[in-house]
Design a protein around this motif. Structure first.
Motif, PDB file in Angstrom:
ATOM      1  N   GLY A  88       0.612  -1.295   0.118  1.00 22.48           N
ATOM      2  CA  GLY A  88      -0.143   0.000  -0.120  1.00 22.48           C
ATOM      3  C   GLY A  88       0.747   1.259   0.083  1.00 22.48           C
ATOM      4  N   ARG A 109       4.116   2.940  -1.775  1.00 21.55           N
ATOM      5  CA  ARG A 109       3.871   4.279  -3.488  1.00 21.55           C
ATOM      6  C   ARG A 109       5.120   5.109  -2.583  1.00 21.55           C
ATOM      7  N   ASP A 166       2.735  -0.238   6.342  1.00 23.95           N
ATOM      8  CA  ASP A 166       1.792  -1.896   6.414  1.00 23.95           C
ATOM      9  C   ASP A 166       2.003  -2.426   6.050  1.00 23.95           C
ATOM     10  N   ARG A 175      -7.935  -4.120  -3.024  1.00 23.64           N
ATOM     11  CA  ARG A 175      -6.795  -2.245  -3.036  1.00 23.64           C
ATOM     12  C   ARG A 175      -8.534  -1.307  -3.733  1.00 23.64           C
ATOM     13  N   HIS A 205      -1.544   1.025  -5.099  1.00 22.77           N
ATOM     14  CA  HIS A 205      -1.183   0.831  -3.311  1.00 22.77           C
ATOM     15  C   HIS A 205      -1.772  -0.614  -4.208  1.00 22.77           C
ATOM     16  N   ASP A 249     -16.777   0.684  -2.473  1.00 26.30           N
ATOM     17  CA  ASP A 249     -16.665   1.893  -2.053  1.00 26.30           C
ATOM     18  C   ASP A 249     -16.468   3.139  -2.494  1.00 26.30           C
ATOM     19  N   ARG A 303     -13.546   5.660  -1.662  1.00 24.76           N
ATOM     20  CA  ARG A 303     -12.449   5.521  -2.702  1.00 24.76           C
ATOM     21  C   ARG A 303     -12.518   7.060  -3.208  1.00 24.76           C
ATOM     22  N   ARG A 342     -10.559   9.678  -1.550  1.00 21.26           N
ATOM     23  CA  ARG A 342      -9.186   9.052  -1.596  1.00 21.26           C
ATOM     24  C   ARG A 342      -8.559   9.023  -2.847  1.00 21.26           C
ATOM     25  N   ARG A 387      -7.967  12.911  -3.019  1.00 24.31           N
ATOM     26  CA  ARG A 387      -6.730  13.781  -2.039  1.00 24.31           C
ATOM     27  C   ARG A 387      -5.449  12.723  -2.868  1.00 24.31           C
ATOM     28  N   TYR A 388      -5.474  12.061  -2.791  1.00 22.81           N
ATOM     29  CA  TYR A 388      -3.821  11.195  -3.986  1.00 22.81           C
ATOM     30  C   TYR A 388      -3.672  12.003  -5.037  1.00 22.81           C
ATOM     31  N   ARG A 428      -2.673  15.371  -4.371  1.00 20.95           N
ATOM     32  CA  ARG A 428      -1.219  15.805  -3.048  1.00 20.95           C
ATOM     33  C   ARG A 428       0.077  15.251  -3.935  1.00 20.95           C
ATOM     34  N   ARG A 455      -9.378  14.064   6.593  1.00 15.08           N
ATOM     35  CA  ARG A 455      -8.272  13.887   5.639  1.00 15.08           C
ATOM     36  C   ARG A 455      -7.996  14.318   4.987  1.00 15.08           C
TER      37      ARG A 455
HETATM   38  N1  CTP Z   1      -8.150   0.304   1.332  1.00 15.37           N
HETATM   39  C1  CTP Z   1      -8.083   0.643   0.350  1.00 15.37           C
HETATM   40  N2  CTP Z   1      -9.577   1.200  -0.257  1.00 15.37           N
HETATM   41  C2  CTP Z   1      -9.757   2.297   1.048  1.00 15.37           C
HETATM   42  C3  CTP Z   1      -9.017   2.236   2.224  1.00 15.37           C
HETATM   43  C4  CTP Z   1      -7.830   1.951   1.924  1.00 15.37           C
HETATM   44  O1  CTP Z   1      -8.755  -0.676  -0.895  1.00 15.37           O
HETATM   45  N3  CTP Z   1     -11.164   2.873   0.954  1.00 15.37           N
HETATM   46  C5  CTP Z   1      -6.394   0.192   1.003  1.00 15.37           C
HETATM   47  C6  CTP Z   1      -5.253   1.052   0.412  1.00 15.37           C
HETATM   48  O2  CTP Z   1      -4.654  -0.266  -0.208  1.00 15.37           O
HETATM   49  C7  CTP Z   1      -4.102   2.203   1.171  1.00 15.37           C
HETATM   50  C8  CTP Z   1      -4.429   0.847   2.080  1.00 15.37           C
HETATM   51  O3  CTP Z   1      -5.727   0.740   1.931  1.00 15.37           O
HETATM   52  O4  CTP Z   1      -3.444   2.134   0.254  1.00 15.37           O
HETATM   53  C9  CTP Z   1      -4.046   1.483   3.355  1.00 15.37           C
HETATM   54  O5  CTP Z   1      -5.240   2.755   3.619  1.00 15.37           O
HETATM   55  P1  CTP Z   1      -4.750   4.288   4.344  1.00 15.37           P
HETATM   56  O6  CTP Z   1      -3.806   3.569   5.758  1.00 15.37           O
HETATM   57  O7  CTP Z   1      -5.846   4.772   4.436  1.00 15.37           O
HETATM   58  O8  CTP Z   1      -4.075   5.109   2.942  1.00 15.37           O
HETATM   59  P2  CTP Z   1      -2.128   4.551   2.577  1.00 15.37           P
HETATM   60  O9  CTP Z   1      -2.134   4.142   1.589  1.00 15.37           O
HETATM   61  O10 CTP Z   1      -1.400   4.304   3.852  1.00 15.37           O
HETATM   62  O11 CTP Z   1      -1.835   6.991   2.455  1.00 15.37           O
HETATM   63  P3  CTP Z   1      -2.436   7.758   2.740  1.00 15.37           P
HETATM   64  O12 CTP Z   1      -2.346   7.268   4.749  1.00 15.37           O
HETATM   65  O13 CTP Z   1      -0.928   8.333   2.673  1.00 15.37           O
HETATM   66  O14 CTP Z   1      -3.146   8.102   3.260  1.00 15.37           O
END
Ligand code: CTP
Length: 405
Positions: free
Chosen positions: A26, A30, A42, A113, A118, A158, A161, A164, A167-168, A171, A205
């Protein structure tokens, strides 16, 4: 205390001892490939994550935090955190539901994921130690700066996403790959399946990003905000205001408060109430937004050039600090903004030198007259009509002569 690298090497070697495989997955993979710092690791284990965490700690080091029921564990070493989980396969019983999980292998774990960037794993032990498993083309997408979902149902499973992803995107300066963008547009209504708590968490977040105004504006442009609630807007003016707030010496909590006020700015009371219900907003957030809206309603009164400082004080006293900061950044009339700035920088700190006890000694008795006198003393201080304790004593004596008024 072991550093991040040493800890991961140790996790790999203990995994080998236990006869299981461990992978870094994850966000950290990256960030590693992007050359960005990362402290939260992780690790996915094909086997018992709790047993591996126990085995990875040496005598004298802090005990791992174990969640035996969930099969997860956390190792903490200085600023580094390593979260270990057992590899999972998961399925969604209905859109937006939290997934049903069962033990799986690393490939199943990666396949569940959010984005291809990720869905890569760095092998921590065995013959392929150091290899990156990349079954979904994450490395290429990382190189091209693309966010790509792994399958057509991803946002339906979900919808957080989407939030999220924005955000990416902002960022890292990435873009949604065209098919992913059209799926996002197609599935906007799936945001209705996400609970208020989860949406609020994702928004908060986003507020914590280094430049949250970029992501919030993008959420608006992609119509994600209006899909969450019809009254939510975040245009260029609010983006400038938030960037301005970030230049002030504010705490993280205050910046969060300003972000909420900015999101709610422009709503009426009924909209704010429906936003509260949709996002299960805490009372303190609702109060901040309501105060910001109330101050916005005072704009014409605050804009009067002849307004005395004590009148500014009376209009703004008791309003929440973050609401005032927000209004000071967003009101369009310069004199109104100046009044708020004056209140925040100076007026709110002004106190008369005399307190209740001093007034009692001067002959006041407790009750409304004393309260009125204290208010009058403060007003006189605010307006520069008294400058010293002696001035205040003189004023108080005069007030006493008129019955304290
Ligand atoms: N994940 C996912 N779907 C989600 C939440 C999380 O697939 N709705 C997976 C992703 O693979 C992600 C991992 O869980 O990489 C960990 O999620 P999170 O800790 O929220 O984010 P990070 O990838 O660690 O990124 P960051 O903390 O930099 O935002």
């Amino acid at each position: 205390m072991p550093g991040t690298r040493e800890l991961l090497v140790r996790v790999g070697s203990r995994a080998a001892d236990l006869g299981c495989r461990a992978f870094l997955v994850g966000g950290p993979v990256r960030d590693l490939l992007l050359g960005r710092p990362c402290l939260d690791m992780d690790v996915v284990v094909e086997g018992d994550a709790v047993a591996l965490a126990r085995a990875a700690v040496e005598p004298g080091e802090p005990a791992p935090v174990l969640h035996v029921d969930f099969g997860t564990a956390t190792l903490v070493s200085g600023a580094t955190r390593v979260d270990l989980v057992t590899a999972r396969a998961e399925s969604y019983h209905w859109p937006g539901a939290l997934p049903a999980v069962r033990a799986g292998d690393i490939h199943q774990d990666l396949a569940r994921r959010d984005f291809s960037i990720h869905a890569m794993a760095l092998v921590l032990n065995g013959e392929r130690r150091g290899d990156v498993l990349d079954p979904h083309g994450g490395r290429g997408d990382l190189e091209h700066g693309l966010l790509r979902v792994l399958h057509e149902q991803s946002f339906i499973d979900d919808a957080t996403r989407m939030l999220r992803g924005v955000r990416y995107e902002q960022r890292f300066g990435f873009a949604f790959e065209p098919r992913t963008l059209s799926l996002l547009e197609r599935d906007l209504t799936c945001l209705d399946t996400i609970s208020g708590d989860r949406v609020r968490h994702e928004l908060e977040r986003t507020f914590d990003e280094a430049e949250p105004e970029q992501a919030l504006q993008r959420l608006d442009v992609l119509r994600l905000l209006s899909a969450l609630h019809p009254g939510l807007r975040f245009g260029p003016e609010k983006a400038r205001a938030l960037a301005g707030a970030r230049r002030e010496p504010l705490s993280t909590a205050q910046l969060q408060g300003v972000s909420w006020c900015l999101l709610g700015w422009g709503m009426d009371a009924a909209m704010l109430e429906s936003l509260r219900v949709r996002l299960t907003l805490r009372r303190s957030i609702v109060n901040d937004i309501a105060d910001a809206l109330a101050v916005a309603g005072l704009e014409m009164q605050l804009d009067r050039p002849d307004l005395e400082p004590s009148a500014v004080f009376d209009l703004l006293h008791g309003r929440s600090h973050v609401a005032l900061l927000t209004a000071g950044l967003l009101l369009s009339r310069p004199a109104a903004r100046r009044s708020i700035a004056l209140y925040l920088s100076r007026l709110r700190h002004v106190r008369p030198a005399l307190a209740g006890e001093d007034l009692r000694q001067l002959g006041f008795s407790d009750g409304p007259a004393m309260g009125d006198a204290l208010t009058a003393l403060r007003a006189a201080r605010l307006n520069g009509e008294v400058a010293s304790r002696a001035d205040e004593v003189e004023l108080a004596r005069r007030l006493l002569g008129t019955g304290g008024r």
